[in-house]
Design an enzyme around this catalytic site. Structure first.
Site, PDB file in Angstrom:
ATOM      1  N   MET A   1      28.531  32.714  99.060  1.00 54.49           N
ATOM      2  CA  MET A   1      27.814  33.125  97.848  1.00 54.49           C
ATOM      3  C   MET A   1      28.706  33.116  96.600  1.00 54.49           C
ATOM      4  SD  MET A   1      25.959  36.460  99.492  1.00 54.49           S
ATOM      5  CE  MET A   1      25.291  36.452 101.167  1.00 54.49           C
ATOM      6  N   SER A   2      29.787  32.357  96.640  1.00 52.92           N
ATOM      7  CA  SER A   2      30.706  32.418  95.488  1.00 52.92           C
ATOM      8  C   SER A   2      31.374  31.070  95.256  1.00 52.92           C
ATOM      9  CB  SER A   2      31.782  33.478  95.763  1.00 52.92           C
ATOM     10  OG  SER A   2      32.619  33.072  96.830  1.00 52.92           O
TER      11      SER A   2
ATOM     12  N   TYR B   1      24.748  36.729  92.685  1.00 55.88           N
ATOM     13  CA  TYR B   1      23.786  37.697  93.239  1.00 55.88           C
ATOM     14  C   TYR B   1      23.844  39.060  92.554  1.00 55.88           C
ATOM     15  CZ  TYR B   1      27.729  39.407  96.111  1.00 55.88           C
ATOM     16  OH  TYR B   1      28.936  39.889  96.531  1.00 55.88           O
ATOM     17  N   GLU B   2      24.930  39.324  91.821  1.00 61.37           N
ATOM     18  CA  GLU B   2      25.018  40.584  91.081  1.00 61.37           C
ATOM     19  C   GLU B   2      24.109  40.563  89.855  1.00 61.37           C
ATOM     20  OE1 GLU B   2      29.156  42.339  90.581  1.00 61.37           O
ATOM     21  OE2 GLU B   2      29.633  40.318  91.265  1.00 61.37           O
TER      22      GLU B   2
ATOM     23  N   ASN C   1      32.436  35.340 109.823  1.00 58.15           N
ATOM     24  CA  ASN C   1      31.396  35.508 110.841  1.00 58.15           C
ATOM     25  C   ASN C   1      30.765  34.154 111.131  1.00 58.15           C
ATOM     26  OD1 ASN C   1      30.351  36.217 107.919  1.00 58.15           O
ATOM     27  ND2 ASN C   1      28.611  35.330 109.004  1.00 58.15           N
TER      28      ASN C   1
ATOM     29  N   HIS D   1      35.573  45.035  95.605  1.00 54.00           N
ATOM     30  CA  HIS D   1      36.106  44.236  94.498  1.00 54.00           C
ATOM     31  C   HIS D   1      36.537  45.177  93.377  1.00 54.00           C
ATOM     32  CE1 HIS D   1      34.886  40.156  95.810  1.00 54.00           C
ATOM     33  NE2 HIS D   1      34.038  40.848  96.532  1.00 54.00           N
TER      34      HIS D   1
ATOM     35  N   SER E   1      36.203  38.655  99.064  1.00 55.71           N
ATOM     36  CA  SER E   1      36.013  39.901  99.826  1.00 55.71           C
ATOM     37  C   SER E   1      37.192  40.263 100.707  1.00 55.71           C
ATOM     38  CB  SER E   1      34.795  39.787 100.750  1.00 55.71           C
ATOM     39  OG  SER E   1      33.653  39.513 100.024  1.00 55.71           O
TER      40      SER E   1
ATOM     41  N   HIS F   1      27.561  43.143 106.326  1.00 53.54           N
ATOM     42  CA  HIS F   1      28.704  43.040 105.408  1.00 53.54           C
ATOM     43  C   HIS F   1      29.952  43.685 106.000  1.00 53.54           C
ATOM     44  CE1 HIS F   1      30.754  42.345 101.680  1.00 53.54           C
ATOM     45  NE2 HIS F   1      30.907  43.625 101.402  1.00 53.54           N
TER      46      HIS F   1
ATOM     47  N   ALA G   1      35.152  34.658 101.402  1.00 56.69           N
ATOM     48  CA  ALA G   1      34.656  34.907 102.749  1.00 56.69           C
ATOM     49  C   ALA G   1      33.439  34.012 102.926  1.00 56.69           C
ATOM     50  CB  ALA G   1      34.263  36.368 102.880  1.00 56.69           C
TER      51      ALA G   1
ATOM     52  N   HIS H   1      29.748  37.578  90.969  1.00 52.32           N
ATOM     53  CA  HIS H   1      28.844  36.794  91.813  1.00 52.32           C
ATOM     54  C   HIS H   1      27.495  36.604  91.121  1.00 52.32           C
ATOM     55  CE1 HIS H   1      31.681  38.747  94.619  1.00 52.32           C
ATOM     56  NE2 HIS H   1      31.572  37.646  95.326  1.00 52.32           N
TER      57      HIS H   1
HETATM   58  N1  HPA Z   1      26.678  33.769 104.488  1.00 53.47           N
HETATM   59  C1  HPA Z   1      26.934  33.766 103.167  1.00 53.47           C
HETATM   60  N2  HPA Z   1      27.993  34.345 102.631  1.00 53.47           N
HETATM   61  C2  HPA Z   1      28.868  34.922 103.462  1.00 53.47           C
HETATM   62  C3  HPA Z   1      28.681  34.955 104.842  1.00 53.47           C
HETATM   63  C4  HPA Z   1      27.519  34.337 105.376  1.00 53.47           C
HETATM   64  O1  HPA Z   1      27.273  34.314 106.607  1.00 53.47           O
HETATM   65  N3  HPA Z   1      29.735  35.612 105.387  1.00 53.47           N
HETATM   66  C5  HPA Z   1      30.541  35.948 104.360  1.00 53.47           C
HETATM   67  N4  HPA Z   1      30.029  35.533 103.196  1.00 53.47           N
END
Ligand code: HPA
Length: 276
Positions: A213-214, A87-88, A237, A63, A32, A249, A115, A85
């Site tokens: 998530m990746s 999740y996609e 974060n 992306h 990201s 996001h 990220a 991903h």
């Molecule tokens: N959790 C999962 N995936 C992420 C996060 C998070 O807090 N921040 C960026 N990608």
């Protein structure tokens, strides 16, 4: 050859035709907000995912979905600008596919970035972390199914999934340009929901420093194929429940944006010093 091996070969044949014969040394999969690295390559050859036979197509905002081959710090690299991903809705073996194609192109080294949510309370948003190991509690696996034996063995070692020498190299490079570089464990969650505070506490108990998530499926595929992997996470974060504010996001993209120049400097340094 099984069906998977045929598909990998067909896709890599097409890419090889487009990028000429000079071998590519390092493949890069960027997370990201960090896709901007693709624009840093010299004499780039850009292939849109849509135009590559058999290649999946990315859907997530931020992306782009292009494969860029060119030079960075004198090394020939291939950048996946836009990753896939779980999740996609992609299956894990779809996430493995581009990595298997890269290996089939003769690439032996993989740099992955992402990220991540920061689980380690001693760290801060914006920190970069070399991944030392990962945790995948999702039962699915990208190598589930018929083994593409031309790439690797059915059962394969994951005891040094993230190459020790490359991790040391990353620390050396960070030191040379005066960047604090953390090192820790990345735990995969499926997303697209961010974790709950209880899940983040659970991840910490598991030993994780970051959640995301990746990355993990690609790294498993790379290890299967015997590639050397370096992974770097950007803590965009603090993970859920650590601060008294909700996650979004936008925050992930903004931190990615703020850290971008530092991150690029580090990646450049690492690629330049990468021992092939
Ligand atoms: N959790 C999962 N995936 C992420 C996060 C998070 O807090 N921040 C960026 N990608």
């Amino acid at each position: 050859m099984n069906e998977r091996e045929i598909r990998v070969q067909e896709t890599s044949r097409y890419i090889r035709e487009q990028i000429t014969d000079e071998p590519v040394s390092i493949a890069m999969i960027l997370g990201s907000g960090l896709g901007v690295m693709a624009q840093e390559l010299e004499t780039p050859i850009t292939l849109n995912y849509h135009d590559i036979p058999g290649f999946p197509v990315s859907t997530v905002v931020g992306h782009a979905g292009e494969l860029v081959t060119g030079y960075l710090e004198g090394k020939r690299v291939m950048v996946m600008n836009g990753r896939f991903h779980y999740y996609e809705g992609h299956s894990m073996d779809t996430l493995a596919f581009p990595v298997q194609v890269m290996k089939s192109l003769g690439i032996e080294h993989l740099l992955v970035t992402n990220a991540a949510g920061c689980v380690n309370v001693a760290w801060n948003p914006g920190d970069l972390m070399v991944i030392s190991d990962h945790i995948k509690l999702i039962s699915d696996n990208p190598l589930r199914g018929e083994n593409p034996g031309m790439l690797g063995e059915r059962f394969f070692d994951m005891s040094e999934a993230y190459d020790k020498k490359l991790r040391a190299l990353a620390h050396r490079c960070a030191g040379e340009i005066g960047i604090t570089l953390r090192e820790g464990i990345y735990q995969l969650f499926s997303g697209p929901s961010f974790e709950t505070p209880a899940e983040v506490r659970f991840a910490r108990m598991c030993g994780a420093d970051a959640v995301g998530m990746s990355t993990v499926p690609e790294v498993i595929a790379a290890n299967h194929a015997g590639m050397k992997v370096l992974g770097i996470s950007c803590m965009t974060n603090m993970a859920a429940g650590i601060l008294s504010q909700p996650l979004n996001h936008q925050e992930v993209l903004e931190t990615g944006e703020n850290v971008k120049s530092t991150f690029i400097a580090l990646v450049r340094k690492i690629v330049g010093a990468w021992d092939l």
